[in-house]
Design a protein around this motif. Structure first.
Motif, PDB file in Angstrom:
ATOM      1  N   LEU A   1      15.927 -10.555  49.234  1.00  0.00           N
ATOM      2  CA  LEU A   1      15.744 -10.813  47.809  1.00  0.00           C
ATOM      3  C   LEU A   1      17.102 -11.078  47.167  1.00  0.00           C
ATOM      4  N   VAL A   2      17.084 -11.765  46.046  1.00  0.00           N
ATOM      5  CA  VAL A   2      18.293 -11.991  45.256  1.00  0.00           C
ATOM      6  C   VAL A   2      18.077 -11.340  43.897  1.00  0.00           C
ATOM      7  N   ARG A   3      18.989 -10.461  43.521  1.00  0.00           N
ATOM      8  CA  ARG A   3      18.902  -9.772  42.236  1.00  0.00           C
ATOM      9  C   ARG A   3      19.961 -10.330  41.296  1.00  0.00           C
ATOM     10  N   HIS A   4      19.532 -10.766  40.134  1.00  0.00           N
ATOM     11  CA  HIS A   4      20.428 -11.375  39.153  1.00  0.00           C
ATOM     12  C   HIS A   4      20.969 -10.328  38.181  1.00  0.00           C
ATOM     13  N   PRO A   5      22.033 -10.661  37.442  1.00  0.00           N
ATOM     14  CA  PRO A   5      22.642  -9.691  36.523  1.00  0.00           C
ATOM     15  C   PRO A   5      21.676  -9.120  35.487  1.00  0.00           C
ATOM     16  N   ASP A   6      20.631  -9.886  35.102  1.00  0.00           N
ATOM     17  CA  ASP A   6      19.676  -9.379  34.118  1.00  0.00           C
ATOM     18  C   ASP A   6      18.608  -8.477  34.738  1.00  0.00           C
ATOM     19  N   GLY A   7      18.721  -8.221  36.044  1.00  0.00           N
ATOM     20  CA  GLY A   7      17.775  -7.342  36.722  1.00  0.00           C
ATOM     21  C   GLY A   7      16.597  -8.062  37.359  1.00  0.00           C
TER      22      GLY A   7
ATOM     23  N   TRP B   1      20.511  -9.464  47.957  1.00  0.00           N
ATOM     24  CA  TRP B   1      21.741 -10.187  47.630  1.00  0.00           C
ATOM     25  C   TRP B   1      21.984 -10.086  46.130  1.00  0.00           C
ATOM     26  N   LEU B   2      23.099  -9.500  45.743  1.00  0.00           N
ATOM     27  CA  LEU B   2      23.444  -9.379  44.334  1.00  0.00           C
ATOM     28  C   LEU B   2      24.132 -10.663  43.882  1.00  0.00           C
TER      29      LEU B   2
END
Length: 264
Positions: free
Chosen positions: A49-55, A133-134
């Motif tokens: 998964l890819v996690r974005h800065p907004d959650g 993945w952040l």
């Protein structure tokens, strides 16, 4: 069902996930491999998964679609360490996360840093491992990749290996467990075994990547060993000091191989 994690596996050197993603994403953007091949080689049977800065979160597959216009030369792996931030774009969330993880992937003006996601609330027999993945935004003009040729990286790695073995002998702390001792002794002329690189990489890049990855793996095992000849704090510190330049050379060589120009 996702694969269960194993406590019996030897620790892998930091950077394998990022090196694999960077290499295959570069080949994909160069038109040398398919999108499906990138996913197969990067994720295997794991959930990514890819996690974005907004959650918010999305699959790695979905996120990669957003990078479909990034030129291959703007995709690279970074393998930093404390005191050695080569390739990072300066202070910021991506730099901090990559230093903590020891790896990351630059994709144009975005950066991805992997972190293992275990689920401790589950019964140990049912725990599964995935990768998150952040995602972090990068400056519009990120720091360019470190300028080092494959020949230079190969030479530096060979010299560092020779010096590390010599230093250990001089310190009389070279007696490592049989597997590690054999591994170090055989690496001078060995190509090693690293992640498979896609088409487009030169034979020299493949050899360097494999050898550097193997050396990094040996050093990772050595760092967890307590049965060698280093029987006191002074000798342990001396052994670590002997390994440190080799670890740096291995990181630089791995990054140089993955980030090297593709042959089309």
């Amino acid at each position: 069902m996702l694969p269960r994690s194993s406590d019996q596996q030897a620790p892998a050197p930091p950077g394998r996930r990022s090196a694999t993603l960077a290499a295959w994403a570069r080949a994909w953007r160069a038109g040398l491999v398919s999108f499906d091949e990138v996913l197969d080689e990067t994720t295997g049977d794991e959930e990514h998964l890819v996690r974005h800065p907004d959650g918010s979160e999305e699959t790695l597959s979905s996120a990669l679609v957003g990078f479909s216009t990034v030129p291959p030369d703007e995709i690279r792996v970074v393998l930093p360490a404390a005191g050695d931030p080569r390739g990072l774009p300066g202070p910021g969330p991506f730099t901090s996360a990559a230093l903590l993880a020891g790896e990351g992937v630059v994709l144009g003006t975005s950066g991805l840093v992997p972190e293992a996601e275990l689920h401790p609330h589950l019964d140990p027999a049912d725990r599964w491992a995935g990768t998150c993945w952040l995602a972090h935004p990068l400056p519009a003009t990120p720091v360019p990749a470190e300028s080092i040729t494959l020949a230079e990286a190969d030479h530096d790695l060979s010299m560092a290996l020779t010096e590390a073995i010599g230093a250990l002998r001089d310190l009389d702390v070279a007696r490592l467990p049989p597997g590690l001792a054999k591994g170090l002794a055989s690496l001078r002329g060995s190509e090693g075994a690293g992640p498979e690189l896609p088409v487009g990489y030169s034979a020299r890049a493949r050899r360097l990547s494999a050898r550097a990855t193997t050396i990094a793996g040996v050093l990772t095992l050595a760092s967890t060993d307590t049965s060698g000849a280093a029987v006191n704090a002074f000798e342990a510190a001396a052994r670590d000091a002997a390994f440190r330049p080799l670890a740096t050379a291995a990181r630089r060589a791995r990054a140089a191989a993955i980030n090297s120009p593709l042959e089309r």
